[in-house]
Structure formats: structure tokens, C-alpha cells
Design an enzyme around this catalytic site. Structure first.
Site, mmCIF file in Angstrom:
data_model
loop_
_atom_site.group_PDB
_atom_site.id
_atom_site.type_symbol
_atom_site.label_atom_id
_atom_site.label_comp_id
_atom_site.label_asym_id
_atom_site.label_seq_id
_atom_site.Cartn_x
_atom_site.Cartn_y
_atom_site.Cartn_z
ATOM 1 N N SER A 130 2.697 -11.329 24.569
ATOM 2 C CA SER A 130 3.738 -12.131 25.203
ATOM 3 C C SER A 130 3.447 -13.605 24.992
ATOM 4 C CB SER A 130 3.778 -11.827 26.702
ATOM 5 O OG SER A 130 4.659 -12.693 27.386
ATOM 6 N N TYR A 143 0.419 -11.082 35.596
ATOM 7 C CA TYR A 143 0.858 -10.523 34.306
ATOM 8 C C TYR A 143 0.287 -11.360 33.163
ATOM 9 C CZ TYR A 143 4.145 -9.132 30.594
ATOM 10 O OH TYR A 143 4.718 -8.690 29.414
#
Length: 231
Positions: A130, A143
Site C-alpha cells: 500500500s 494498518y
């Protein structure tokens, strides 16, 4: 990595980017696509082989490696996002859950399938990361920590698996049009386009894919005086 006639295993393949990867692999001529999910009944894409797999369960990971001895490309796509503040009472539990799926899961899979890939000529591992591997936003800090750890894992695996001829590629992307960020407003990348870019990068032997403008901007900022992670 030649996708034509490859045998691909994709985790979290029942929806979103995982399903897009399965569709793209079939379109590229893959000989077989194992579509893995915790509930194989949730796999409804024609042409794939459903596989029961919870990436946080070492026994299921070992069973998958024993069953799928023909795999040449492992795509570690399964991921979860719990959200919340680092200082919230539930933050540690959220972080542990995200690390189990987003970090330890790909590690378990890579370790289990390394001998399989070696036996089949080397093959490749693609880890879905990500833009948040490099920057933390309010509500997604746990996260981000799991994806930062997965980035470090990918870089370590690349070094350790190089000797057996296994390519390791990291995919970085910002928001995608998937269920995970359904409530988030703003531009979102198409999962089909992200999957296409990633498979093209694998075919080209690239070690990293920056699949949208957000990930490209964040990566570029890392060498500036005020990187994105500085807030």
C-alpha cells in the site's frame, strides 16, 4: 515471470483486487488459478480452482502448499483494515489482527511455498502492499504499521529467494474501489487496472509496482526534505 501457462495462487480471491487478479491471470493465459479464501463457497468466478485458506492458520497454509505443488506464482493479496486511533483502547487488538493477516500471513505463505516455487523453476511472489507502507493517516495507523512491516518482509524475501531464482515484487497502491474503503470519499483506482499493471510488472521483472498517482507521489516524497510521513 511468464504468465502464459503459469500456475497462480491468489489469497483473498473472492472479491475486490483478489478477484481482479484471478480474472487477469486467466485472461493472460494462466494454466491454472487457485482462488483462495477462508470460505471457498464465496468463490464464484468460472475457470478457477477454489481453495480453502485462512492465511493466519499455519496448518491451512501447510496444507495448501502440500496440495498445490504446481504453483509458479504466489500472490499475497489477502488483507484486513481495522481502523481507529493508536491511542484507542482497542488499538492493540486491531494491530495484532492486522499484523496476523497483512504481515505474518504473507510470511507464512512465502515460507511454505518457497520450496514449491524452487522445484518449479523459481517463479515469483507478489506481495500486495500500500501507499500506507510509507505514510500513516488518521484512523489507519495500525494498518500502516502492518503494511510497513510487510514492505520490510518483501525486501528481505527478495534477497533470500534470489538464489533459487524466485522473483519478489511489491505492489503499492492508494485507495481502490473495493469493499475495504467503500466509506472513503475521493478518487479510487480500478482493481482491474491495478491487477493489469502488477502482472505487466511481473512479466517485466520489476521489483516494485507503483500503481497510482498517490503511491508515486508518496514514494517520491521519501527523498525530500519534508516527506509525506512527516505529516
Amino acid at each position: 515471470m511468464n504468465l502464459s501457462h503459469a500456475v497462480v495462487l491468489i489469497t483473498g480471491a473472492n472479491r475486490g483486487l483478489g478477484r481482479a487478479f484471478a480474472e487477469a491471470a486467466l485472461a493472460a493465459g494462466a494454466a491454472k488459478v487457485y482462488a483462495a479464501a477462508r470460505d471457498p463457497a464465496s468463490i464464484d468466478l468460472p475457470g478457477v480452482v477454489p481453495l480453502r485458506l485462512d492465511v493466519t492458520d499455519p496448518a491451512q497454509v501447510a496444507a495448501a502448499a502440500a496440495e498445490c505443488r504446481d504453483v509458479t506464482l504466489l500472490i499475497n493479496n489477502a488483507g484486513i483494515l481495522r481502523g481507529g486511533s493508536l491511542l484507542a483502547p482497542e488499538a492493540l487488538a486491531a494491530a495484532r489482527a492486522e499484523l496476523e493477516t497483512n504481515f505474518f500471513g504473507p510470511w507464512l505463505l512465502a515460507r511454505a511455498f518457497a520450496p514449491v516455487l524452487a522445484a518449479n523453476g523459481g517463479g515469483a511472489v507478489l506481495n500486495v502492499l500500500s501507499a500506507l507502507s510509507w505514510v500513516s493517516l488518521p484512523g489507519s495507523a495500525t494498518y500502516s504499521a502492518s503494511k510497513a512491516a510487510a514492505w520490510a518482509l518483501s525486501n528481505g524475501l527478495r534477497q533470500e529467494l534470489r538464489a533459487q531464482g524466485t522473483q519478489v515484487t511489491s505492489l503499492h497502491v492508494g485507495y481502490m474501489d473495493t469493499d475495504m474503503v467503500r466509506s472513503v470519499a475521493g478518487p479510487k483506482a480500478s482493481p482491474a487496472d491495478v491487477a493489469r499493471q502488477a502482472l505487466q510488472a511481473l512479466a517485466a521483472g520489476d521489483f516494485e509496482v507503483l500503481a497510482d498517482e498517490v503511491s508515486r507521489q508518496v514514494k517520491q516524497s521519501l527523498s525530500t526534505a519534508r516527506p509525506a510521513y512527516a505529516g
